[in-house]
Structure formats: structure tokens, C-alpha cells
Write a protein that holds these residues in place. Structure first.
Motif, PDB file in Angstrom:
ATOM      1  N   GLY A  24      45.754   3.317   5.905  1.00  0.00           N
ATOM      2  CA  GLY A  24      46.604   4.008   6.881  1.00  0.00           C
ATOM      3  C   GLY A  24      45.951   3.923   8.249  1.00  0.00           C
ATOM      4  N   VAL A  25      46.539   3.113   9.123  1.00  0.00           N
ATOM      5  CA  VAL A  25      45.842   2.722  10.352  1.00  0.00           C
ATOM      6  C   VAL A  25      45.644   3.903  11.321  1.00  0.00           C
ATOM      7  CG1 VAL A  25      47.840   2.045  11.751  1.00  0.00           C
ATOM      8  CG2 VAL A  25      45.663   0.814  12.007  1.00  0.00           C
ATOM      9  N   TRP A  26      46.386   5.014  11.079  1.00  0.00           N
ATOM     10  CA  TRP A  26      46.321   6.107  12.056  1.00  0.00           C
ATOM     11  C   TRP A  26      44.922   6.683  12.220  1.00  0.00           C
ATOM     12  CZ3 TRP A  26      49.278   6.765  15.926  1.00  0.00           C
ATOM     13  CH2 TRP A  26      50.578   6.254  15.869  1.00  0.00           C
ATOM     14  N   GLU A  27      44.132   6.620  11.156  1.00  0.00           N
ATOM     15  CA  GLU A  27      42.785   7.163  11.287  1.00  0.00           C
ATOM     16  C   GLU A  27      41.951   6.346  12.287  1.00  0.00           C
ATOM     17  OE1 GLU A  27      40.839   9.902   7.892  1.00  0.00           O
ATOM     18  OE2 GLU A  27      41.021   7.792   7.430  1.00  0.00           O
ATOM     19  N   LEU A  28      42.174   5.028  12.280  1.00  0.00           N
ATOM     20  CA  LEU A  28      41.465   4.190  13.253  1.00  0.00           C
ATOM     21  C   LEU A  28      42.039   4.371  14.652  1.00  0.00           C
ATOM     22  CD1 LEU A  28      41.015   0.820  11.310  1.00  0.00           C
ATOM     23  CD2 LEU A  28      39.413   2.720  11.547  1.00  0.00           C
ATOM     24  N   ILE A  29      43.375   4.497  14.731  1.00  0.00           N
ATOM     25  CA  ILE A  29      43.998   4.700  16.048  1.00  0.00           C
ATOM     26  C   ILE A  29      43.541   6.045  16.623  1.00  0.00           C
ATOM     27  CG2 ILE A  29      46.199   5.040  17.250  1.00  0.00           C
ATOM     28  CD1 ILE A  29      47.429   2.956  15.489  1.00  0.00           C
ATOM     29  N   ALA A  30      43.422   7.062  15.741  1.00  0.00           N
ATOM     30  CA  ALA A  30      42.937   8.367  16.214  1.00  0.00           C
ATOM     31  C   ALA A  30      41.520   8.230  16.775  1.00  0.00           C
ATOM     32  CB  ALA A  30      42.964   9.380  15.078  1.00  0.00           C
TER      33      ALA A  30
END
Lengths: 314, 295
Positions: free
Chosen positions: A83-89
Motif C-alpha cells: 500500500g503505497v500510501w505509507e511511503l507517500i506519507a
């Protein structure tokens, strides 16, 4: 008479054929130039092609829906999720805190250089500020990890801040971004017409009021462009965050925690953490594609804003 | 006719609200100067800290030793040689292509929408993160072309990375050449190319060289893109061919920085000193050149 005519004709013919030869040479040169210029077009095509082409097998294994909607990035341990959101965060965390520091400092520097500094101070201060942009990022990375975290942040925050933390990376990133914001904003301020300032002074405004109420609003689009470019640089910066911010994906905007950015993850894969052909290795290209799209958006937005502000006073 | 004289208390000194506004304005100068100095102070702290930590490691053997798992025996030899190889090849690729692109864009390209697109594309490429160039190099040069993690693959990657900024600097230099030079040359019968070659290029050369040097400084400090193509390796030999695997000084510094032992941190600081001298030399040379040919 006739003899002279032929000689003249011959001369003319020679001159013309020489000219024709030159013309032929000209088109060869032009073709060479076009070929060279196409290198940069091919580069863009190649970047897009590589990122999209290599992402396809990844998205066959990991549905796009999971990639964009899940919030866990756990590529190495079961249960494996992307889930890419953790990296985007992580990236947003760094961008947020570095801008919180770089924007006021960069703007202050731009206003000082453009409205206050006398030429002698300016001649020294401006190159010094620009020198900040030429320091290799691996040097900043070392500085963030050793000096900023160990000598400054640890004594202040104690154990509540981890050795690898977003704040150390953001602080040093801010230093790196100051020249971007300062020099583009200053260019915009310098192109504000003198008459606007003189009008304000004539009405009794002080230097500070002229700077903040006249020059800054008039140069606003340039300032916005500088911030957009700074964001793009912060999003794409790798070494500082890879060394100093940690390698634990973390859905937080807290500056005290250890995080991982998109670039940090990519470098981790590049260092050889994932076997070629594995889904972890392929995730490199999916994250790269996301990174490319995000930086592209900010860069294009900055171009558009700059274009608009150039036309304003011409 | 009595002229009314100003009373004794009259003064041009502002009072009340106006005085306060003026005082705030005067104080703002020092606040803004202070804020502008923050970055410079940090740069100064960085340099002092690096010298304090790393100076004791600077010695002749630091330059002549290969990397080692013993910090006090490790040195910059292979990474320095790797950097020289990479930069030399990069310069060979970037100079002709960048100048040719800039000449085409500024002097020959028809003013169409295609040209607008080419310019926008250059500006965008200049903003693409270096690690993306590393991914491109990995997929195309290392894998597709089968060059492996070689010097050739590394310098092609850096060539593509610094091409846009070099082209943009060259364009600016070419634009600085006055149009009257071109018109004079064309009026005397020179062809377009002769005009560019004998008049525009010589005039633009200092600006172009400045741009190339600044781009090289960027390439000399680049780490992420080269790690992506596989240059994070242990090299204990001198590079002799473009097909060799390699490492560079910034990567060596990274390697020493991320090791937990204090002794390697000293090596990192010493490596940074060398790297900074190289980068600052490039930048100073560029600045001096620009100053010299200002007019």
C-alpha cells in the motif's frame, strides 16, 4: 566580349556550385543538430516507457486497487502488502517539515537581498547562499545523521526521538531548499517595477511595508513557483532521507518518528535488498512511476506559473 | 507681516504611530538579515564539524589505499579513480550533445509548437529526480544493452542526468550574443552555420563552459543514480577500461557514513573534505569564469 562573357559565366558557375556545396553541408549540419536535440526527447520517452513497461508485471501480481488504497507497505515480511500510501506519507512528512523551515528563511533571504541589502553585502551573501545548493546531497546526509541528530536533536528531545528520524532529515533538507526558494523568489521581486515601490514610498510607507505589502504580493506568482520547485526537489531527494530518516514505512506526519520515503525505498531496493525478478524488485518501478508522476505535476505547475508571471510586466 | 516661526519643539522626527512603524521597519532589517544568515551558519557548522572529525584521517595513505574493513587502513584510491573515469566520459558525451541541442533550439529550430514542446521537455527533465535517471540507467544500459554495472553505463546515466541543465545554460549563453553579430555575418554572405560557428559560438563559449563545469560539479557529487545502477560495490583494483565495475567518492562516503562504527565516521568526514574541495573548486572556477567574461 564573348570570351570575357564565358569567363564570367565560368566564375559564376564555380561560385554557384561552391555555394550549392555549402548548402549541402548546411543541411548535413542541421540534421546532426536535430539528431542531438532529439536525445532529450528520447530520454523522456525512455523514462516513461521503462517505468510503465516494468510496472506492468508488478501490477499483475499486486492489483492497482491494493497499491493505491491499502495503507500498509510491508514488502519483506508476511503478510506482504504494497500500500503505497505509507511511503507517500513519509515523503509528505519530509516535504511538510522541510518547507515549514525553508519557506520563511528562503523568503526572508529573498526579501533581504532584493529590498534591503546594499550591493557589497549582496555580493558576498548571494554566492554563499547559492553555495548551499552545490553541496553534494550525501554530504548533507552525513550531516543530518551525525551532527543534527546526535549533537542537536538528541540533547533536546532525548529518547523520544529515534536515531533515524524525519526531523533531522527535514532540517537538513530545508537548508538544501533555501537557495531554490530564495533565488527564484528574488528574481521575481527584482522584476517588480520600481514605480510600484516609489508610489508606496511617496505615500509614506516604510521599507518593511513596501517589502511585504507591495513587492511580495506583486511577486507572488514567482514565490509560488519557487515553492513548487522546492517541493519537487524535496520529493525527489534521496540520500538525505535514505541515510537519516530511517527505513520503516510509517503512516505519520510526526517529525520525531522513523519513516521511509518513496525515494528511500527505491534506494533500499537498489542497494540489493531484493532479488531480481521478485515482486519486491518489480515494486521499484511502480514506486518510481508514482514518484515520477508526483514530481512531474509540481514541475509542470511551476513552469505554468513562471510563464504567467513573465508575461505580467513585459 | 510676521512670519510665524515654528515653535521650539518642532522637529522632523516622527512621533506616535509613525515613529513606531519606522522603528519596526528599522528592526526588520536585522531580523531579515539574521534569517538570511541561518543557512550560511549551518554551512559553516557543517564544514567546521567535518574538519574537526575528519582532519586527522587526511594523509597520503588515505589517497593510496583501497577500501578495507579496517577503518584505519581504508582509503579513497579506487573510488577516486572511478570518479575520474566517470566524469571524463560524461564530459565527452555531454559537451557536443548539449551544445548541438542548444544551437538547434536557439538558432535553427522553426518557431513552432514542436519547439515549445522541446523547451518544456528540457525544463521538466531538469526537474526529474536523479534516482529516476538511475532506474532508467539500470533498465536500459545495465540490463537491456547488457553493459552491466560498468563505467560506460554509469557515465551514460550521468550524461542523461546533466544534459538538460547543460543545454539550458548553453541556451542562455547563446541568447546573450547580440543579434547584430549574426546580422553582420549573414549580410557579408556567410551561411547560417558559418555565422553560428565563427561568431555565435565563440561569443557564447564562456557561458557554455561555466554551465558545463557546474553540471560536472553536480555529477561529481551524485550518489543515488549510481547506486541504482549497481556502483555500490567493493572495488580493490584500479579501473583500466570502460567495461570495469566501479565505485565513486560520494558512494564511498555513503558507505562509510552508514556503518555503525565511529572510526568509519571519521573516514566519511575525511572523504567529505576531499569531495567538498573538488566540488568547491568546480564551482569557484565557474564563478570566476562568469565574473571574468561578464561583459
Amino acid at each position: 566580349m564573348a570570351a570575357a562573357g564565358t569567363r564570367l559565366d565560368a566564375d559564376l558557375g564555380a561560385a554557384l556550385s561552391k555555394r550549392r556545396f555549402k548548402r549541402a553541408g548546411e543541411s548535413v549540419v542541421k540534421l546532426t543538430l536535430v539528431a542531438a536535440a532529439s536525445v532529450s526527447l528520447f530520454t523522456t520517452v525512455a523514462i516513461v516507457a521503462v517505468l510503465v513497461w516494468e510496472s506492468i508485471p508488478f501490477f499483475q501480481e499486486v492489483p492497482v486497487r491494493d497499491f493505491l488504497l491499502k495503507t500498509d507497505w510491508q514488502p519483506l515480511f508476511e503478510p506482504i502488502t504494497f500500500g503505497v500510501w505509507e511511503l507517500i506519507a513519509g515523503t509528505m512528512n519530509i516535504v511538510l517539515w522541510s518547507l515549514v523551515m525553508a519557506l520563511p528563511i528562503g523568503l526572508a533571504a529573498a526579501i533581504y537581498l532584493s529590498e534591503y541589502a546594499d550591493p557589497r553585502v549582496r555580493r558576498i551573501l548571494k554566492p554563499l547562499l547559492e553555495a548551499l545548493a552545490s553541496v553534494p546531497t550525501v554530504v548533507y546526509a552525513y550531516f543530518a545523521l551525525t551532527f543534527v541528530t546526535l549533537n542537536v536533536l538528541r540533547p533536546i528531545f532525548g529518547d523520544s526521538i529515534s536515531i533515524f528520524n524525519a526531523l533531522g532529515a527535514s532540517t537538513v533538507m530545508a537548508v538544501m531548499l533555501i537557495p531554490t526558494i530564495a533565488s527564484i523568489s528574488e528574481d521575481a521581486m527584482a522584476s517588480v517595477p520600481r514605480e510600484l515601490r516609489e508610489g508606496a514610498y511617496g505615500l509614506g510607507a516604510t521599507r518593511l511595508e513596501v517589502a511585504f505589502k507591495v513587492v511580495l504580493p506583486a511577486a507572488l506568482s514567482g514565490v509560488i513557483a519557487s515553492v513548487l520547485l522546492a517541493i519537487a526537489r524535496a520529493v525527489g531527494e534521496t540520500m538525505i532521507v535514505a541515510v537519516a530518516a530511517g527505513s520503516t514505512p510509517n503512516l505519520t506526519l510526526s517529525p520525531l518518528e522513523s519513516i521511509q520515503t518513496m525515494t528511500g525505498y527505491m534506494l533500499q531496493v537498489g542497494l540489493g535488498d531484493a532479488a531480481r525478478g521478485s515482486v519486491q524488485y518489480r515494486s521499484l518501478f511502480a514506486v518510481g512511476l508514482s514518484l515520477f508522476v508526483i514530481t512531474m505535476i509540481f514541475n509542470i505547475a511551476a513552469q505554468l506559473v513562471i510563464k504567467r508571471f513573465r508575461e505580467e510586466y513585459d | 507681516m510676521a512670519v510665524s516661526l515654528p515653535d521650539e519643539n518642532f522637529t522632523l522626527q516622527a512621533t506616535g504611530r509613525v515613529a513606531r512603524r519606522q522603528a519596526i521597519s528599522r528592526a526588520s532589517k536585522w531580523v531579515l538579515l539574521g534569517a538570511s544568515m541561518i543557512g550560511v551558519v549551518v554551512l559553516f557548522a557543517l564544514i567546521v564539524d567535518t574538519i574537526v572529525v575528519g582532519w586527522s584521517r587526511i594523509s597520503w595513505s588515505f589517497f593510496t589505499s583501497y577500501p578495507s574493513r579496517f577503518a584505519d587502513q581504508a582509503g579513497l584510491r579506487s573510488s577516486f579513480i572511478g570518479s575520474v573515469w566517470i566524469l571524463s566520459l560524461t564530459i565527452v558525451f555531454v559537451v557536443p550533445i548539449a551544445i548541438a541541442t542548444a544551437i538547434w533550439v536557439e538558432e535553427f529550430a522553426p518557431k513552432t509548437r514542436l519547439l515549445e514542446f522541446v523547451k518544456l521537455n528540457l525544463a521538466n527533465l531538469a526537474g526529474v529526480p536523479s534516482i529516476i535517471y538511475g532506474v532508467l540507467g539500470l533498465a536500459v544500459f545495465v540490463r537491456l544493452f547488457g553493459w552491466g554495472s560498468s563505467i560506460l553505463a554509469g557515465s551514460f546515466t550521468l550524461f542523461l542526468m546533466i544534459l538538460p541543465m547543460t543545454v539550458i545554460a548553453s541556451q542562455e549563453a547563446i541568447r546573450q550574443v547580440p543579434p547584430s553579430l549574426r546580422q553582420g555575418s549573414l549580410a557579408l554572405g556567410a551561411t547560417e552555420w558559418q555565422t553560428v560557428w565563427y561568431h555565435v559560438l565563440p561569443g557564447a563559449l564562456p557561458g557554455i563552459i561555466t554551465g558545463v563545469i557546474l553540471a560536472l560539479a553536480r555529477a561529481a557529487g551524485e550518489t543515488a543514480a549510481l547506486i541504482m545502477i549497481g556502483a555500490f560495490t567493493f572495488i580493490a583494483f584500479d579501473n583500466t577500461s570502460i567495461w570495469d565495475s566501479f565505485t565513486t567518492m560520494p558512494i564511498q562516503v555513503y558507505n562509510w557514513t552508514v556503518r555503525p562504527q565511529e572510526a568509519f565516521r571519521q573516514n566519511a568526514a575525511a572523504g567529505i573534505l576531499v569531495l567538498m574541495v573538488v566540488v568547491l573548486t568546480f564551482n569557484t572556477a565557474a564563478a570566476a569564469l562568469r565574473e571574468r567574461f561578464r561583459n
